[in-house]
Design a protein around this motif. Structure first.
Motif, PDB file in Angstrom:
ATOM      1  N   ASN A  42      -5.680   6.046  -4.222  1.00 44.56           N
ATOM      2  CA  ASN A  42      -4.799   5.042  -3.631  1.00 44.56           C
ATOM      3  C   ASN A  42      -5.425   4.401  -2.393  1.00 44.56           C
ATOM      4  O   ASN A  42      -6.079   5.072  -1.602  1.00 44.56           O
ATOM      5  CB  ASN A  42      -3.457   5.685  -3.273  1.00 44.56           C
ATOM      6  CG  ASN A  42      -2.420   4.669  -2.883  1.00 44.56           C
ATOM      7  OD1 ASN A  42      -2.342   4.278  -1.734  1.00 44.56           O
ATOM      8  ND2 ASN A  42      -1.648   4.220  -3.856  1.00 44.56           N
ATOM      9  N   GLU A  43      -5.194   3.108  -2.221  1.00 47.90           N
ATOM     10  CA  GLU A  43      -5.762   2.336  -1.102  1.00 47.90           C
ATOM     11  C   GLU A  43      -5.229   2.810   0.255  1.00 47.90           C
ATOM     12  O   GLU A  43      -5.834   2.511   1.286  1.00 47.90           O
ATOM     13  CB  GLU A  43      -5.434   0.852  -1.262  1.00 47.90           C
ATOM     14  CG  GLU A  43      -6.133   0.197  -2.410  1.00 47.90           C
ATOM     15  CD  GLU A  43      -5.746  -1.270  -2.561  1.00 47.90           C
ATOM     16  OE1 GLU A  43      -4.912  -1.741  -1.768  1.00 47.90           O
ATOM     17  OE2 GLU A  43      -6.280  -1.926  -3.454  1.00 47.90           O
ATOM     18  N   SER A  69      -2.180  12.455 -15.465  1.00 49.76           N
ATOM     19  CA  SER A  69      -2.487  11.018 -15.481  1.00 49.76           C
ATOM     20  C   SER A  69      -2.111  10.331 -14.169  1.00 49.76           C
ATOM     21  O   SER A  69      -2.630   9.267 -13.859  1.00 49.76           O
ATOM     22  CB  SER A  69      -1.788  10.335 -16.663  1.00 49.76           C
ATOM     23  OG  SER A  69      -0.398  10.468 -16.560  1.00 49.76           O
ATOM     24  N   VAL A  70      -1.239  10.947 -13.374  1.00 51.59           N
ATOM     25  CA  VAL A  70      -0.805  10.324 -12.121  1.00 51.59           C
ATOM     26  C   VAL A  70      -1.634  10.800 -10.920  1.00 51.59           C
ATOM     27  O   VAL A  70      -1.743  10.075  -9.923  1.00 51.59           O
ATOM     28  CB  VAL A  70       0.708  10.538 -11.903  1.00 51.59           C
ATOM     29  CG1 VAL A  70       1.011  11.865 -11.264  1.00 51.59           C
ATOM     30  CG2 VAL A  70       1.322   9.426 -11.092  1.00 51.59           C
ATOM     31  N   LEU A  71      -2.254  11.959 -11.020  1.00 52.28           N
ATOM     32  CA  LEU A  71      -3.062  12.476  -9.911  1.00 52.28           C
ATOM     33  C   LEU A  71      -4.207  11.536  -9.522  1.00 52.28           C
ATOM     34  O   LEU A  71      -4.400  11.268  -8.329  1.00 52.28           O
ATOM     35  CB  LEU A  71      -3.599  13.870 -10.234  1.00 52.28           C
ATOM     36  CG  LEU A  71      -2.638  15.025  -9.980  1.00 52.28           C
ATOM     37  CD1 LEU A  71      -3.230  16.337 -10.467  1.00 52.28           C
ATOM     38  CD2 LEU A  71      -2.273  15.123  -8.509  1.00 52.28           C
ATOM     39  N   PRO A  72      -4.967  10.998 -10.483  1.00 54.06           N
ATOM     40  CA  PRO A  72      -6.040  10.065 -10.089  1.00 54.06           C
ATOM     41  C   PRO A  72      -5.514   8.811  -9.378  1.00 54.06           C
ATOM     42  O   PRO A  72      -6.176   8.285  -8.485  1.00 54.06           O
ATOM     43  CB  PRO A  72      -6.706   9.690 -11.428  1.00 54.06           C
ATOM     44  CG  PRO A  72      -6.339  10.771 -12.365  1.00 54.06           C
ATOM     45  CD  PRO A  72      -5.002  11.288 -11.923  1.00 54.06           C
ATOM     46  N   ILE A  73      -4.330   8.366  -9.754  1.00 58.28           N
ATOM     47  CA  ILE A  73      -3.726   7.186  -9.098  1.00 58.28           C
ATOM     48  C   ILE A  73      -3.455   7.513  -7.630  1.00 58.28           C
ATOM     49  O   ILE A  73      -3.700   6.697  -6.747  1.00 58.28           O
ATOM     50  CB  ILE A  73      -2.434   6.770  -9.823  1.00 58.28           C
ATOM     51  CG1 ILE A  73      -2.705   6.390 -11.266  1.00 58.28           C
ATOM     52  CG2 ILE A  73      -1.757   5.599  -9.085  1.00 58.28           C
ATOM     53  CD1 ILE A  73      -1.459   6.209 -12.119  1.00 58.28           C
ATOM     54  N   ARG A  83       0.828  -1.211   0.000  1.00 60.17           N
ATOM     55  CA  ARG A  83       0.000   0.000   0.000  1.00 60.17           C
ATOM     56  C   ARG A  83       0.863   1.263   0.000  1.00 60.17           C
ATOM     57  O   ARG A  83       0.580   2.219  -0.724  1.00 60.17           O
ATOM     58  CB  ARG A  83      -0.913   0.014   1.218  1.00 60.17           C
ATOM     59  CG  ARG A  83      -2.086  -0.911   1.106  1.00 60.17           C
ATOM     60  CD  ARG A  83      -2.907  -0.837   2.363  1.00 60.17           C
ATOM     61  NE  ARG A  83      -4.314  -0.850   2.016  1.00 60.17           N
ATOM     62  CZ  ARG A  83      -5.274  -0.641   2.881  1.00 60.17           C
ATOM     63  NH1 ARG A  83      -4.990  -0.384   4.132  1.00 60.17           N
ATOM     64  NH2 ARG A  83      -6.526  -0.683   2.507  1.00 60.17           N
ATOM     65  N   VAL A  84       1.892   1.266   0.826  1.00 64.48           N
ATOM     66  CA  VAL A  84       2.777   2.436   0.904  1.00 64.48           C
ATOM     67  C   VAL A  84       3.550   2.594  -0.404  1.00 64.48           C
ATOM     68  O   VAL A  84       3.653   3.699  -0.951  1.00 64.48           O
ATOM     69  CB  VAL A  84       3.745   2.315   2.106  1.00 64.48           C
ATOM     70  CG1 VAL A  84       4.776   3.434   2.084  1.00 64.48           C
ATOM     71  CG2 VAL A  84       2.974   2.331   3.419  1.00 64.48           C
ATOM     72  N   THR A  85       4.082   1.486  -0.916  1.00 61.26           N
ATOM     73  CA  THR A  85       4.840   1.523  -2.167  1.00 61.26           C
ATOM     74  C   THR A  85       3.971   1.999  -3.322  1.00 61.26           C
ATOM     75  O   THR A  85       4.407   2.806  -4.142  1.00 61.26           O
ATOM     76  CB  THR A  85       5.425   0.138  -2.492  1.00 61.26           C
ATOM     77  OG1 THR A  85       6.178  -0.310  -1.376  1.00 61.26           O
ATOM     78  CG2 THR A  85       6.322   0.185  -3.708  1.00 61.26           C
TER      79      THR A  85
END
Length: 196
Positions: free
Chosen positions: A192-193, A184-188, A71-73
């Motif tokens: 995030n979990e 494209s990275v902001l939604p990830i 999760r952290v990674t």
């Protein structure tokens, strides 16, 4: 022996250039974006430092020195992309990439460690099954290096085409592509979990 070498090399390349490695590809895009073909020594050094970070992470996980929190990674990897994208946006058109190379060197090594932890989860089984774990790590690292150089070459080639044929200014090119990667990275990051 040679079969193991080829297999490990292929695994290393595959884990960089495969579509499922899009976060890795996004990082390599923003890392390579500010450079030209004439900067090949600099980009080679940055890519190699990034690979060394991967290699260290793989070693630390393989020899049970570091335990892996997925999760952290999975949060930290897109965060590295966000940081480099923002760095590109705020420094595009300036000489920062030239003057702050020592800073970039250490940040790239640190980010390589983080990205390596993401790979370690997938590659640990392959390495653990090998008779010589250290050799397997080095063979995979060579594959990762080759894969990363392929991506960096494509980015630099496309930059060259767009800046010479289509007459994009260097500053605009870096800002636009970095902004696209950032978008494209902001939604990830947001989904995030780690935050659920």
């Amino acid at each position: 022996m040679i079969d193991n070498f080829i297999s490990n090399l292929q695994h290393g390349i595959y884990h960089v250039v495969h579509i499922n490695a899009y976060e890795h590809i996004l990082f390599l895009i923003v890392l390579s974006l500010p450079y030209f073909f004439k900067d090949w020594k600099r980009i080679l050094l940055l890519i190699t430092i990034f690979t060394v970070g991967h290699c260290l992470s793989l070693s630390l996980v393989t020899y049970n020195i570091v335990s892996l929190n997925i999760r952290v990674t999975s949060f930290l990897i897109p965060l590295t992309i966000l940081i480099v994208s923002l760095f590109n946006i705020f420094t595009s058109g300036k000489k920062t990439h030239q003057s702050k190379f020592g800073f970039l060197f250490f940040i790239t090594l640190f980010f390589g460690l983080i990205h390596g932890l993401g790979f370690a989860n997938e590659l640990n089984g392959l390495i653990s099954a090998s008779e010589n774990k250290l050799l397997a790590i080095l063979e995979i690292a060579l594959g990762i290096e080759i894969g990363q150089l392929i991506i960096a070459f494509i980015v630099i080639f496309l930059s060259f085409i767009c800046q010479t044929i289509f007459r994009f200014s260097r500053r605009d090119w870096i800002m636009v592509i970095s902004a696209i990667v950032l978008g494209s990275v902001l939604p990830i990051l947001i989904t995030n979990e780690l935050f659920s």
